[in-house]
Design an enzyme around this catalytic site. Structure first.
Site, mmCIF file in Angstrom:
data_model
loop_
_atom_site.group_PDB
_atom_site.id
_atom_site.type_symbol
_atom_site.label_atom_id
_atom_site.label_comp_id
_atom_site.label_asym_id
_atom_site.label_seq_id
_atom_site.Cartn_x
_atom_site.Cartn_y
_atom_site.Cartn_z
ATOM 1 N N TRP A 1 -16.108 -4.091 -1.445
ATOM 2 C CA TRP A 1 -15.278 -3.039 -2.035
ATOM 3 C C TRP A 1 -15.595 -3.079 -3.519
ATOM 4 O O TRP A 1 -15.273 -4.046 -4.214
ATOM 5 C CB TRP A 1 -13.807 -3.341 -1.764
ATOM 6 C CG TRP A 1 -12.851 -2.265 -2.156
ATOM 7 C CD1 TRP A 1 -12.507 -1.175 -1.424
ATOM 8 C CD2 TRP A 1 -12.081 -2.189 -3.358
ATOM 9 N NE1 TRP A 1 -11.571 -0.413 -2.101
ATOM 10 C CE2 TRP A 1 -11.295 -1.018 -3.286
ATOM 11 C CE3 TRP A 1 -11.973 -2.986 -4.499
ATOM 12 C CZ2 TRP A 1 -10.412 -0.624 -4.304
ATOM 13 C CZ3 TRP A 1 -11.099 -2.601 -5.509
ATOM 14 C CH2 TRP A 1 -10.338 -1.433 -5.399
ATOM 15 N N LYS B 1 -6.941 -2.989 2.160
ATOM 16 C CA LYS B 1 -5.741 -3.507 2.814
ATOM 17 C C LYS B 1 -5.110 -4.627 2.014
ATOM 18 O O LYS B 1 -3.905 -4.745 1.945
ATOM 19 C CB LYS B 1 -6.107 -3.994 4.217
ATOM 20 C CG LYS B 1 -4.914 -4.427 5.049
ATOM 21 C CD LYS B 1 -3.989 -3.263 5.353
ATOM 22 C CE LYS B 1 -2.705 -3.677 6.014
ATOM 23 N NZ LYS B 1 -1.672 -2.636 5.852
ATOM 24 N N LYS C 1 2.844 7.453 2.003
ATOM 25 C CA LYS C 1 2.081 7.498 3.264
ATOM 26 C C LYS C 1 1.225 8.750 3.310
ATOM 27 O O LYS C 1 0.053 8.707 3.654
ATOM 28 C CB LYS C 1 3.000 7.493 4.500
ATOM 29 C CG LYS C 1 3.705 6.225 4.827
ATOM 30 C CD LYS C 1 2.816 5.115 5.332
ATOM 31 C CE LYS C 1 2.246 4.304 4.215
ATOM 32 N NZ LYS C 1 2.956 3.194 3.702
ATOM 33 N N ASN D 1 -15.961 -12.773 -2.392
ATOM 34 C CA ASN D 1 -14.777 -11.911 -2.542
ATOM 35 C C ASN D 1 -14.086 -12.320 -3.832
ATOM 36 O O ASN D 1 -13.991 -13.512 -4.111
ATOM 37 C CB ASN D 1 -13.766 -12.154 -1.422
ATOM 38 C CG ASN D 1 -14.236 -11.600 -0.102
ATOM 39 O OD1 ASN D 1 -15.316 -11.028 -0.024
ATOM 40 N ND2 ASN D 1 -13.429 -11.784 0.924
ATOM 41 N N GLY D 2 -13.545 -11.342 -4.563
ATOM 42 C CA GLY D 2 -12.800 -11.672 -5.777
ATOM 43 C C GLY D 2 -13.488 -11.119 -7.008
ATOM 44 O O GLY D 2 -14.385 -10.275 -6.905
ATOM 45 N N ARG E 1 -9.951 -3.908 6.001
ATOM 46 C CA ARG E 1 -9.634 -4.316 4.631
ATOM 47 C C ARG E 1 -10.093 -3.288 3.602
ATOM 48 O O ARG E 1 -9.639 -3.312 2.463
ATOM 49 C CB ARG E 1 -10.290 -5.664 4.323
ATOM 50 C CG ARG E 1 -9.763 -6.785 5.178
ATOM 51 C CD ARG E 1 -10.645 -8.004 5.088
ATOM 52 N NE ARG E 1 -10.508 -8.700 3.824
ATOM 53 C CZ ARG E 1 -9.673 -9.711 3.621
ATOM 54 N NH1 ARG E 1 -8.910 -10.127 4.591
ATOM 55 N NH2 ARG E 1 -9.614 -10.311 2.461
ATOM 56 N N HIS F 1 16.236 18.403 -12.493
ATOM 57 C CA HIS F 1 15.848 17.970 -13.835
ATOM 58 C C HIS F 1 14.340 18.125 -14.060
ATOM 59 O O HIS F 1 13.797 17.533 -14.990
ATOM 60 C CB HIS F 1 16.271 16.516 -14.063
ATOM 61 C CG HIS F 1 17.750 16.323 -14.008
ATOM 62 N ND1 HIS F 1 18.605 16.831 -14.965
ATOM 63 C CD2 HIS F 1 18.540 15.724 -13.088
ATOM 64 C CE1 HIS F 1 19.851 16.530 -14.643
ATOM 65 N NE2 HIS F 1 19.839 15.863 -13.504
ATOM 66 N N GLU G 1 -1.726 8.697 0.765
ATOM 67 C CA GLU G 1 -2.745 7.690 1.086
ATOM 68 C C GLU G 1 -3.728 8.145 2.163
ATOM 69 O O GLU G 1 -4.913 7.901 2.054
ATOM 70 C CB GLU G 1 -2.065 6.430 1.650
ATOM 71 C CG GLU G 1 -1.522 5.495 0.625
ATOM 72 C CD GLU G 1 -0.920 4.262 1.269
ATOM 73 O OE1 GLU G 1 -0.034 4.420 2.130
ATOM 74 O OE2 GLU G 1 -1.332 3.167 0.922
ATOM 75 N N CYS H 1 -12.961 -6.835 -0.040
ATOM 76 C CA CYS H 1 -14.166 -7.394 0.580
ATOM 77 C C CYS H 1 -13.862 -8.335 1.742
ATOM 78 O O CYS H 1 -12.814 -8.977 1.771
ATOM 79 C CB CYS H 1 -14.958 -8.182 -0.448
ATOM 80 S SG CYS H 1 -15.218 -7.341 -1.994
ATOM 81 N N GLU I 1 8.473 6.277 0.019
ATOM 82 C CA GLU I 1 7.540 5.702 0.995
ATOM 83 C C GLU I 1 6.873 6.807 1.822
ATOM 84 O O GLU I 1 5.675 6.760 2.105
ATOM 85 C CB GLU I 1 8.299 4.691 1.877
ATOM 86 C CG GLU I 1 7.506 4.059 3.003
ATOM 87 C CD GLU I 1 6.258 3.305 2.577
ATOM 88 O OE1 GLU I 1 6.042 3.075 1.385
ATOM 89 O OE2 GLU I 1 5.469 2.966 3.475
HETATM 90 C C1 F6R Z 1 0.720 1.315 1.275
HETATM 91 C C2 F6R Z 1 0.102 0.013 1.105
HETATM 92 C C3 F6R Z 1 0.051 -0.592 -0.248
HETATM 93 C C4 F6R Z 1 0.580 -2.030 -0.178
HETATM 94 C C5 F6R Z 1 0.415 -2.736 -1.532
HETATM 95 C C6 F6R Z 1 1.000 -4.128 -1.503
HETATM 96 O O1 F6R Z 1 0.623 1.781 2.566
HETATM 97 O O2 F6R Z 1 -0.335 -0.566 2.047
HETATM 98 O O3 F6R Z 1 0.777 0.154 -1.180
HETATM 99 O O4 F6R Z 1 1.914 -1.985 0.204
HETATM 100 O O5 F6R Z 1 -0.939 -2.810 -1.861
HETATM 101 O O6 F6R Z 1 0.380 -4.916 -0.541
HETATM 102 P P1 F6R Z 1 1.040 -6.234 0.009
HETATM 103 O O7 F6R Z 1 2.298 -5.858 0.709
HETATM 104 O O8 F6R Z 1 0.028 -6.805 0.945
HETATM 105 O O9 F6R Z 1 1.311 -7.117 -1.168
#
Ligand code: F6R
Length: 614
Positions: free
Chosen positions: A75, A609, A491, A101-102, A27, A510, A494, A2, A487
């Site tokens: 959110w 985010k 990506k 927020n929260g 976000r 395996h 996501e 949010c 990673e």
């Molecule tokens: C992947 C991504 C998430 C964050 C995760 C941790 O692209 O953005 O997996 O890496 O939510 O977020 P931070 O680094 O902000 O603690």
């Protein structure tokens, strides 16, 4: 997650609020709303499911005048995304409007108590409980709004950043925070509120970052006053925000994610500036100088993080074990926080987080602190909660990351971990001088090599077009490149919503090999290092099962070129630095596949985010 924006001043609040919400779109959210106190003393609330643009459409024929207002992107947590559950929420008297927020953890108990007192709820949200509780306290005890907020918040358990408007007091906004960030911007006869500084920087660079349990009273014509729950005055410095508009705009790129991918060479230069000095053959991290005695000889290092930051942690483990000979464990913060870790004051915990606000990582830090461990933070967002909760740390200095899928933060985190491992290894005498110099020199050259690599963007775009049909992808790598495979897969899933799994290449036999057929593309990170021959055998096994192979190889590799369907070449570097290069084509591959599939790359569905809830 949010987003909060607030305005009180001389301008029309609505355009400031809408622009602010747009700046916070990164976000992640699913509904939006605004509350305005209009010239004729009315409290007007407009809210809708969908994007900020939908809110603008919805409000286009309505009265949006007024010089004070609050606005929100939600959110969904409690209650589905719809216009009823969207914020702001209004108190039972119709006088107060709140945005939040929260998560309020004891909302069910509080709601029941309020319902027993005859208060009716309109939404399914935890937020509405806050506004009803504050209004109940205010009317029952006949106190002013600030007192009611102080009293009400004492019985609230959970995380919140809130902003409240009172219909009968158009010269005031009250804001408060606990475990959820909130920034007050101070302009000329005007004030701003934001869940981060991005909605504010267009108007002022003077801000106050609120601390946990702060309540800010923003009043027209007065200085911002901050008090705690007991009405004790809290002293706050007005700080200059280190962010400019160009950093949070797309700068000619179609998406923030692409901009951030291409920014990486400059970001890493910023990350290393003042720290890496090749002439002096030295890397300096002030935290290691200031906290040498805590960091030089720990019994063990535990890295806690989530998502992409956790992948960076896996690379950090290899770097630290390699250069410093300190045992390292890497834990998902979400698991660590509920485990019974055997840690004590001889342990160092490294918490990695781009946003600095991730609830699981913050909770893991609190647990480790309670056991006496020394906490080192690696963060991007300056002034966020994690750097404030740690004993020391290093910022990655890559600038704001707006695209939801993390790119430059990942390479920034790996760069800081490399510098940390080098500096600690040298202090401990566990890395020989020749290797130290070689890695340092190569690290310094990474931005230039990344520039070269980024020139392959069009070729990667061509490759990506072939693979938009795929429903599944496998990513393989070994050693330092195993976390790169994880990673790369993250990506892709996501932003393109294609299912993708990352595996250590040798694990393929395996289990995952059962999945391989001509419809399963396999991305293999197969650079020339000690495990090269073994990865070549894996590629043969994959090709024997007719899958298409996209190989990330070292420059000039003719062997794999003959075997793979598509090849992306990386400039040569030290093996331990290969993740910094190998991750770039995987970011681009995911990006171009998602764009070809028409997906919303910067704001993928269901993702946020900054994950400030459990
Ligand atoms: C992947 C991504 C998430 C964050 C995760 C941790 O692209 O953005 O997996 O890496 O939510 O977020 P931070 O680094 O902000 O603690």
């Amino acid at each position: 997650m949010c987003g909060i924006v607030g305005y009180l001043g001389k301008r029309n609040a609505y355009p400031v609020l809408i622009k602010g919400l747009k700046r916070l779109e990164y976000r992640g959210y699913d509904s939006a709303g605004v509350a305005l106190l209009t010239k004729d003393g009315d409290l007007r609330v407009y809210k809708t499911k969908g994007k900020v643009a939908d809110l603008e459409n919805f409000s286009s024929d309505k009265d949006t005048t007024g010089t004070v207002g609050i606005a929100h992107t939600r959110w969904a947590t409690h209650g589905e995304p719809n216009s009823t559950n969207a914020h702001p929420h209004i108190s039972f008297t119709g006088n107060l409007a709140i945005i939040h927020n929260g998560i309020i953890e004891n909302y069910a108990v509080l709601k029941k108590q309020l319902q027993e007192k005859g208060i009716e709820f309109k939404s399914n949200t935890d937020t509405e409980v806050l506004v009803q509780l504050i209004e109940y306290v205010r009317t029952k005890k006949n106190v002013d709004l600030l007192t009611a907020v102080r009293i009400a918040l004492r019985s609230v358990i959970g995380a919140y950043a809130i902003a409240i408007l009172d219909k009968n007091d158009p010269d005031q906004i009250i804001a408060a925070r606990k475990s959820s960030p909130l920034v007050v911007g101070i302009g000329e006869e005007e004030f701003f509120l934001g869940s981060d500084a991005s909605p504010i920087i267009e108007y002022t660079d003077k801000v106050i970052y609120l601390d946990d349990k702060d309540i800010a009273v923003i009043r027209r014509g007065k200085d911002v006053e901050v008090v705690d729950f007991n009405n004790e005055k809290m002293e706050h410095e007005v700080t200059k925000v280190d962010l400019n508009l160009a950093q949070i705009e797309k700068g000619g790129f179609p998406h923030f994610m692409l901009k951030e991918i291409f920014e990486q060479p400059d970001c890493l230069k910023d990350c290393m500036r003042g720290r890496v000095n090749v002439e002096a053959n030295n890397v300096t991290l002030s935290a290691i100088i200031d906290y040498r005695k805590h960091l030089i000889n720990p019994r063990r290092i535990i890295i806690v993080a989530c998502g992409t930051s956790w992948h960076a942690g896996l690379i950090g483990k290899q770097l630290i074990e390699d250069f410093c000979q300190i045992p390292v464990e890497v834990e998902y913060a979400s698991e660590f926080r509920y485990s019974k870790p055997v840690i004590n004051e001889q342990d160092v915990v490294i918490a990695i987080s781009q946003s600095g606000e991730t609830a699981d990582t913050l909770a893991a830090i609190e647990l480790a602190k309670s056991k006496g461990a020394f906490i080192y933070g690696i963060c991007n967002a300056i002034g966020s909660s994690i750097p404030r909760a740690t004993n020391t740390g290093s910022y990655i200095h890559v600038g704001p990351e707006i695209g939801v899928a993390s790119t430059k933060a990942f390479t920034g985190q790996v760069t800081v971990l490399t510098m940390l491992a080098l500096a600690l290894g040298k202090e401990r005498g566990t890395i020989d001088n020749v290797r130290y110099s070689k890695v340092l020199t190569e690290l310094n050259a990474i931005p230039e090599k990344m520039e070269e690599l980024l020139k392959q963007g069009d070729a990667i775009k061509d490759i990506s077009r072939i693979f938009t049909y795929a429903h599944n992808f496998l990513y393989l790598g070994r050693g330092y490149n195993y976390p790169v495979a994880l990673e790369g897969a993250l990506k892709l899933k996501e932003i393109s919503y294609i299912h993708a799994e990352g595996y250590p290449a040798a694990e393929m036999k395996h289990g995952p090999i059962a999945l391989i057929d001509d419809e399963m593309p396999v991305v293999v990170v197969a650079t020339r290092n000690v495990l090269y021959e073994k990865v070549v055998s894996n590629i043969q096994e994959i090709k024997a099962r007719k899958a298409r192979v996209i190989a990330i190889v070292s420059e000039g590799d003719e062997t794999i070129r003959k075997m793979a369907d598509s090849v992306i070449e990386l400039p040569h570097t030290e093996e331990c630095l290969e993740p910094l290069l190998a991750s770039i084509p995987l970011q681009m591959l995911a990006y171009y596949i998602a764009v070809a599939k028409g997906k919303d790359v910067d704001q993928p569905r269901n993702l946020a985010k900054s994950v400030t809830v459990e």
